[in-house]
Design a protein around this motif. Structure first.
Motif, short mmCIF file in Angstrom:
data_model
loop_
_atom_site.label_atom_id
_atom_site.label_comp_id
_atom_site.label_asym_id
_atom_site.label_seq_id
_atom_site.Cartn_x
_atom_site.Cartn_y
_atom_site.Cartn_z
N THR A 207 2.61 0.15 3.84
CA THR A 207 1.17 0.38 3.94
C THR A 207 0.47 -0.53 2.93
O THR A 207 1.11 -1.13 2.06
CB THR A 207 0.83 1.85 3.63
OG1 THR A 207 1.14 2.10 2.26
CG2 THR A 207 1.58 2.81 4.54
N ALA A 208 -0.85 -0.61 3.01
CA ALA A 208 -1.62 -1.44 2.07
C ALA A 208 -1.39 -0.98 0.63
O ALA A 208 -1.21 -1.80 -0.28
CB ALA A 208 -3.09 -1.41 2.42
N ALA A 209 -1.39 0.34 0.43
CA ALA A 209 -1.17 0.87 -0.93
C ALA A 209 0.25 0.55 -1.40
O ALA A 209 0.46 0.17 -2.56
CB ALA A 209 -1.41 2.38 -0.94
N GLU A 210 1.22 0.69 -0.51
CA GLU A 210 2.60 0.38 -0.87
C GLU A 210 2.77 -1.11 -1.17
O GLU A 210 3.50 -1.49 -2.09
CB GLU A 210 3.56 0.80 0.25
CG GLU A 210 3.69 2.31 0.40
CD GLU A 210 4.41 2.71 1.67
OE1 GLU A 210 4.80 3.89 1.76
OE2 GLU A 210 4.57 1.88 2.59
N ARG A 211 2.06 -1.94 -0.44
CA ARG A 211 2.11 -3.39 -0.73
C ARG A 211 1.58 -3.69 -2.13
O ARG A 211 2.17 -4.47 -2.86
CB ARG A 211 1.27 -4.17 0.30
CG ARG A 211 1.94 -4.39 1.61
CD ARG A 211 0.99 -5.12 2.57
NE ARG A 211 1.62 -5.31 3.84
CZ ARG A 211 2.24 -6.43 4.22
NH1 ARG A 211 2.27 -7.47 3.44
NH2 ARG A 211 2.81 -6.52 5.40
N ASP A 212 0.46 -3.07 -2.48
CA ASP A 212 -0.10 -3.27 -3.82
C ASP A 212 0.92 -2.85 -4.89
O ASP A 212 1.19 -3.59 -5.83
CB ASP A 212 -1.38 -2.45 -4.02
CG ASP A 212 -2.58 -3.05 -3.34
OD1 ASP A 212 -2.51 -4.22 -2.90
OD2 ASP A 212 -3.61 -2.35 -3.25
#
Length: 174
Positions: A103-108
């Motif tokens: 997810t976007a948060a996991e990517r960050d």
């Protein structure tokens, strides 16, 4: 911390300019002495030594300029190579993150983790709780098929190096 002279070509250029000025002065002096001696009679032994020293100084300056140019070219080449490697690493990381469906948060969180930031810093930068970051890290590790940060980094490095090991498949090794 002081930068090495190799990072400051302007200092080396200034030194070469000073040496060039000195060489020009000595060359002018040798020519003036040679003209004066031609009018007065035989050439003095000192004039020969002065001429040799001046020519050696000029040769040294030419050598320094050549070495400086090669060093600057080499530095530019290495900087281009580092830039290419950084882009390649970024591409591999992004491809892997896509493969793992982060997810976007996991990517960050994964990006910060790859950069080596501790969980507390990641949480502060993202404005979230440390528990949330830990949960996201666990999801990242699970999706990547690894157990910890070291294994995640190892997996990405193996991918960059092009080794076809079981770790690069994203599946847990037995």
């Amino acid at each position: 911390m002081r930068r090495p002279y190799s990072d400051q070509p302007s200092i080396v250029i200034a030194l070469i300019a000073a040496q060039s000025f000195c060489a020009a002065f000595f060359l002018w002096d040798v020519i003036a002495d040679a003209r004066r001696n031609a009018e007065l009679g035989p050439v003095e032994q000192f004039l020969g030594l002065e001429t040799a020293a001046t020519l050696a100084l000029i040769a040294g300056i030419a050598f320094e300029i050549r070495v400086l140019m090669r060093l600057l070219q080499r530095k530019a080449h290495l900087e281009r190579q580092v830039s290419l490697a950084a882009r390649a690493f970024h591409d591999v990381v992004e491809d892997r993150f896509s493969d793992w469906s982060l997810t976007a948060a996991e990517r960050d969180v994964a990006h910060f983790t790859v950069k080596g930031l501790p969980i507390s810093d990641i949480a502060r930068l993202r404005g979230s709780a440390e528990g949330t970051v830990k949960s996201q890290l666990n999801a990242i590790y699970r999706k990547a098929g690894v157990g910890n940060r070291g294994e995640l980094l190892s997996l990405l490095i193996e991918e960059i190096m092009g080794h076809d090991t079981p770790a690069t498949t994203g599946a847990p090794t037995l």
